[in-house]
Design a protein around this motif. Structure first.
Motif, PDB file in Angstrom:
ATOM      1  N   CYS A  99      -3.649   5.700  -1.404  1.00 40.80           N
ATOM      2  CA  CYS A  99      -2.906   5.768  -0.149  1.00 40.80           C
ATOM      3  C   CYS A  99      -1.515   5.192  -0.376  1.00 40.80           C
ATOM      4  N   THR A 100      -0.542   5.680   0.355  1.00 37.68           N
ATOM      5  CA  THR A 100       0.812   5.135   0.252  1.00 37.68           C
ATOM      6  C   THR A 100       1.045   4.016   1.245  1.00 37.68           C
ATOM      7  N   ASN A 101       0.092   3.781   2.125  1.00 38.69           N
ATOM      8  CA  ASN A 101       0.220   2.732   3.122  1.00 38.69           C
ATOM      9  C   ASN A 101      -0.944   1.757   2.973  1.00 38.69           C
ATOM     10  N   ASN A 134      -4.047  -2.784  -5.285  1.00 42.15           N
ATOM     11  CA  ASN A 134      -2.794  -2.056  -5.500  1.00 42.15           C
ATOM     12  C   ASN A 134      -2.571  -1.792  -6.985  1.00 42.15           C
ATOM     13  N   THR A 139       6.671   5.249  -5.233  1.00 43.97           N
ATOM     14  CA  THR A 139       5.985   4.736  -4.067  1.00 43.97           C
ATOM     15  C   THR A 139       4.828   3.879  -4.533  1.00 43.97           C
ATOM     16  N   LEU A 159       1.264   2.503  -4.532  1.00 42.99           N
ATOM     17  CA  LEU A 159       0.000   3.071  -4.092  1.00 42.99           C
ATOM     18  C   LEU A 159      -1.035   1.972  -3.915  1.00 42.99           C
TER      19      LEU A 159
END
Length: 95
Positions: A61-63, A30, A8, A10
């Motif tokens: 955060c993943t979003n 990022n 994922t 991050l």
């Protein structure tokens, strides 16, 4: 069943503190390692005159939008209250 090997992306919100004047810089990236290297090498206009900078806090955060909202929050006055509670040991060690 979902794969556990899927990586994922991050997004990081981070706080740097200047060793020269004690002021803090809050940013978003990022790629935290690359961004810290940019700050330390003077490639960031905002922090270049205040080098060296020290990483004192980061969140992942993943979003991307969640990270941007968090960065915005930390740049407001609510940041002082949050940092005072979150970094108690860090600030005590500086005394």
């Amino acid at each position: 069943m979902p794969s556990t090997t899927t990586l994922t992306m991050l997004f990081y919100v981070y706080i740097l503190e200047s060793s020269t004047d004690g002021n803090r810089y809050i940013g978003f990236t990022n790629n935290l390692k690359r961004r810290l290297e940019e700050h330390q090498s003077g490639k960031s206009f905002s922090t270049k005159p205040r080098l060296p900078m020290k990483l004192i806090y980061f969140e992942a955060c993943t979003n991307e939008n969640d990270a941007k909202r968090r960065e915005h929050y930390l740049k407001t006055t609510g940041r002082r209250r949050f940092l005072a509670k979150r970094l108690i040991a860090y600030y005590k060690s500086k005394l």
